[in-house]
Design a protein around this motif. Structure first.
Motif, PDB file in Angstrom:
ATOM      1  N   MET A  40       0.860  -1.196   0.000  1.00 26.54           N
ATOM      2  CA  MET A  40       0.000   0.000   0.000  1.00 26.54           C
ATOM      3  C   MET A  40       0.888   1.235   0.000  1.00 26.54           C
ATOM      4  O   MET A  40       1.793   1.354   0.821  1.00 26.54           O
ATOM      5  CB  MET A  40      -0.904  -0.008   1.236  1.00 26.54           C
ATOM      6  CG  MET A  40      -1.879   1.162   1.265  1.00 26.54           C
ATOM      7  SD  MET A  40      -3.173   0.954   2.505  1.00 26.54           S
ATOM      8  CE  MET A  40      -2.232   1.031   4.007  1.00 26.54           C
ATOM      9  N   ASP A  41       0.609   2.183  -0.942  1.00 34.57           N
ATOM     10  CA  ASP A  41       1.408   3.384  -1.018  1.00 34.57           C
ATOM     11  C   ASP A  41       0.517   4.612  -0.858  1.00 34.57           C
ATOM     12  O   ASP A  41      -0.703   4.510  -0.702  1.00 34.57           O
ATOM     13  CB  ASP A  41       2.174   3.438  -2.339  1.00 34.57           C
ATOM     14  CG  ASP A  41       1.251   3.298  -3.550  1.00 34.57           C
ATOM     15  OD1 ASP A  41       1.734   2.936  -4.622  1.00 34.57           O
ATOM     16  OD2 ASP A  41       0.030   3.556  -3.406  1.00 34.57           O
ATOM     17  N   GLU A  42       1.145   5.787  -0.920  1.00 38.18           N
ATOM     18  CA  GLU A  42       0.394   7.016  -0.656  1.00 38.18           C
ATOM     19  C   GLU A  42      -0.631   7.309  -1.752  1.00 38.18           C
ATOM     20  O   GLU A  42      -1.681   7.887  -1.474  1.00 38.18           O
ATOM     21  CB  GLU A  42       1.371   8.191  -0.524  1.00 38.18           C
ATOM     22  CG  GLU A  42       2.363   8.050   0.623  1.00 38.18           C
ATOM     23  CD  GLU A  42       1.672   7.883   1.961  1.00 38.18           C
ATOM     24  OE1 GLU A  42       2.212   7.177   2.820  1.00 38.18           O
ATOM     25  OE2 GLU A  42       0.569   8.459   2.150  1.00 38.18           O
ATOM     26  N   VAL A  79      -3.692   5.499  -0.851  1.00 33.93           N
ATOM     27  CA  VAL A  79      -4.377   6.182   0.257  1.00 33.93           C
ATOM     28  C   VAL A  79      -5.174   7.374  -0.261  1.00 33.93           C
ATOM     29  O   VAL A  79      -6.325   7.603   0.146  1.00 33.93           O
ATOM     30  CB  VAL A  79      -3.361   6.626   1.321  1.00 33.93           C
ATOM     31  CG1 VAL A  79      -4.039   7.498   2.379  1.00 33.93           C
ATOM     32  CG2 VAL A  79      -2.712   5.415   1.975  1.00 33.93           C
ATOM     33  N   VAL A  86      -7.328  -1.258   0.152  1.00 31.45           N
ATOM     34  CA  VAL A  86      -6.864  -0.871   1.487  1.00 31.45           C
ATOM     35  C   VAL A  86      -7.410  -1.832   2.535  1.00 31.45           C
ATOM     36  O   VAL A  86      -6.689  -2.286   3.429  1.00 31.45           O
ATOM     37  CB  VAL A  86      -7.293   0.578   1.796  1.00 31.45           C
ATOM     38  CG1 VAL A  86      -7.082   0.894   3.279  1.00 31.45           C
ATOM     39  CG2 VAL A  86      -6.507   1.559   0.938  1.00 31.45           C
ATOM     40  N   HIS A 130      -5.540  -5.081   2.399  1.00 29.76           N
ATOM     41  CA  HIS A 130      -4.185  -4.946   2.932  1.00 29.76           C
ATOM     42  C   HIS A 130      -4.205  -4.895   4.460  1.00 29.76           C
ATOM     43  O   HIS A 130      -3.370  -5.522   5.122  1.00 29.76           O
ATOM     44  CB  HIS A 130      -3.537  -3.676   2.383  1.00 29.76           C
ATOM     45  CG  HIS A 130      -2.155  -3.447   2.916  1.00 29.76           C
ATOM     46  ND1 HIS A 130      -1.042  -4.061   2.400  1.00 29.76           N
ATOM     47  CD2 HIS A 130      -1.716  -2.684   3.950  1.00 29.76           C
ATOM     48  CE1 HIS A 130       0.035  -3.688   3.084  1.00 29.76           C
ATOM     49  NE2 HIS A 130      -0.355  -2.846   4.022  1.00 29.76           N
ATOM     50  N   SER A 157      -2.114   8.426   6.137  1.00 27.11           N
ATOM     51  CA  SER A 157      -0.971   7.973   5.353  1.00 27.11           C
ATOM     52  C   SER A 157      -0.919   6.456   5.385  1.00 27.11           C
ATOM     53  O   SER A 157      -1.582   5.803   6.205  1.00 27.11           O
ATOM     54  CB  SER A 157       0.331   8.557   5.907  1.00 27.11           C
ATOM     55  OG  SER A 157       0.626   7.996   7.173  1.00 27.11           O
ATOM     56  N   ALA A 158      -0.090   5.895   4.500  1.00 26.93           N
ATOM     57  CA  ALA A 158       0.039   4.443   4.451  1.00 26.93           C
ATOM     58  C   ALA A 158       0.610   3.898   5.750  1.00 26.93           C
ATOM     59  O   ALA A 158       0.165   2.859   6.260  1.00 26.93           O
ATOM     60  CB  ALA A 158       0.933   4.047   3.267  1.00 26.93           C
ATOM     61  N   ALA A 176       6.509  -0.616   4.078  1.00 25.06           N
ATOM     62  CA  ALA A 176       5.635  -0.183   5.156  1.00 25.06           C
ATOM     63  C   ALA A 176       6.397   0.372   6.320  1.00 25.06           C
ATOM     64  O   ALA A 176       5.850   1.059   7.160  1.00 25.06           O
ATOM     65  CB  ALA A 176       4.765  -1.354   5.624  1.00 25.06           C
TER      66      ALA A 176
END
Length: 394
Positions: free
Chosen positions: A1-3, A6, A20, A23, A63-64, A148
């Motif tokens: 998961m990245d920004e 998000v 999301v 994850h 944020s992630a 992460a």
């Protein structure tokens, strides 16, 4: 998961919402499937994963990394609550599961950490739950993707003061209370970053020329202290002095025990010996294989009273106590093994960890070094662990 995921989640993209959620469920599942908080029943774990993901999303992370932190916090909280249902703590008031999870994640406040420490000093059950939570957390993070673990970039337009940078510089899961102190300093410094906004006050828009601190006359420095911003260094110095005085006043053995417990590998003891036994002793080996190390240690101790000449029972107890991060108890069990004239396979590996947990770093490192110089199957692990301990604690 990245920004970017998000941001899409925050914009209501249904594909991102599902990604999301999945994850977070996966991350919570890693925590709920490790160590003594492990949930073996798949249906139960699935429900707890869903609940942890929902709790993380409800916290509205930005944020992630914040999403991951909230998922782990929720999973730890649910795992601790389940533990307490299965193994009720002694009578009396005990810290909430959410607080223990926050301390394990190093997000608790200074006051919370202090209160918990006071309670844990007199409550081995809660102290052990924290240790088990930290062990579980480390296992979950190690299994997670490296991305992460990277901290989020600072928000545009927001300055990062010295205390905040110091808090971020402390390594995770090494000294929780020290990190909490640094975070408390960052929190305390934050309000002082606001300028003085008295009514009808005139704002000086001219930039003042940079001047070395030593060149400022004493009267000038005293006058600046009465404004808003210039007295921040005084707050930082005061907090810094208080922090180091507090840290130096703590027993070094205790600090190192917290750090060492986080460095040891998240490993369950071998259970092959269980094939020799029946009844409650066999059940103890099965329990240890599922991560119930503390309860298994108690069963091995009881079995040893009935068979005092069997060195394998205190040996199993000692390994279970290493798994439970109780170095002192493990060393007592290993002494019984020695008294019976036995040093089973894996002796140096498990006794070295017990010595490290008990604060006997030199003896523990010496045993690891000796093991690392042999052709034993654990030699490479012994060298790696010794290197981690030296890099972190020396």
């Amino acid at each position: 998961m990245d920004e970017s995921l998000v941001r899409r989640f925050q914009e209501g993209d249904l594909t991102a919402v599902m990604a999301v959620r999945n994850h977070l469920r996966d991350l919570a599942g890693r925590a709920l499937g490790a160590g003594e908080l492990r949930v073996d029943d798949e249906d139960e774990r699935s429900k707890m994963e869903q609940q942890a993901a929902a709790m993380a999303i409800a916290a509205r992370p930005d944020s992630a990394v914040a999403f991951a932190r909230e998922a782990l916090r929720a999973a730890l909280t649910l795992g601790i609550e389940r533990w307490r249902r299965e193994i009720p703590p002694p009578p009396g008031d005990h810290p909430a599961a959410a607080l223990i999870a926050a301390i394990a994640l190093e997000t608790a406040s200074l006051a919370q950490a202090r209160l918990f420490k006071q309670h844990a000093d007199a409550c081995p059950a809660c102290a052990h739950i924290l240790t088990a939570s930290q062990h579980t957390l480390r296992a979950a993070i190690q299994a997670e993707a490296p991305a992460a673990a990277a901290p989020p970039p600072p928000a545009p337009g927001r300055s990062r003061n010295l205390a905040q940078r110091q808090a971020d510089a402390l390594p995770p899961s090494v000294d929780t209370l020290s990190r909490v102190m640094a975070e408390a300093a960052a929190e305390a410094d934050e309000p002082n970053a606001k300028t003085n906004t008295k009514p009808n006050a005139k704002t000086n828009t001219k930039p003042s020329p940079a001047r070395p601190a030593a060149a400022s006359p004493p009267r000038r420095a005293a006058a600046q202290t009465k404004s808003g911003l210039p007295w921040i260094p005084i707050v930082l110095v005061t907090l810094g002095v208080g922090f180091f005085a507090w840290r130096d006043a703590q027993p070094s053995d205790e600090q190192r025990a917290w750090a060492t417990a986080a460095l040891l590998p998240p490993e369950l003891p071998p259970t092959d010996l269980g094939a020799r036994y029946e009844g409650t002793t066999k059940a103890a080996f099965d329990d240890m294989g599922r991560g119930g190390c503390r309860s298994a240690a108690g069963r091995f101790r009881s079995a040893a009273r009935s068979s005092p000449q069997d060195p394998m029972l205190p040996w199993a107890e000692g390994m279970a106590l290493v798994c439970a991060r109780d170095g002192k108890g493990a060393l007592l069990a290993f002494k019984q093994v020695e008294a019976l004239g036995g040093k089973p396979f894996g002796w140096d590996w498990w006794t070295a960890q017990a010595l490290l947990l008990d604060g006997q770093l030199e003896l523990g490192l010496g045993r690891l070094d000796g093991l690392g110089s042999t052709s034993h199957p654990r030699a490479a692990q012994a060298r790696a662990l010794a290197a981690r301990v030296r890099d972190t604690l020396y």
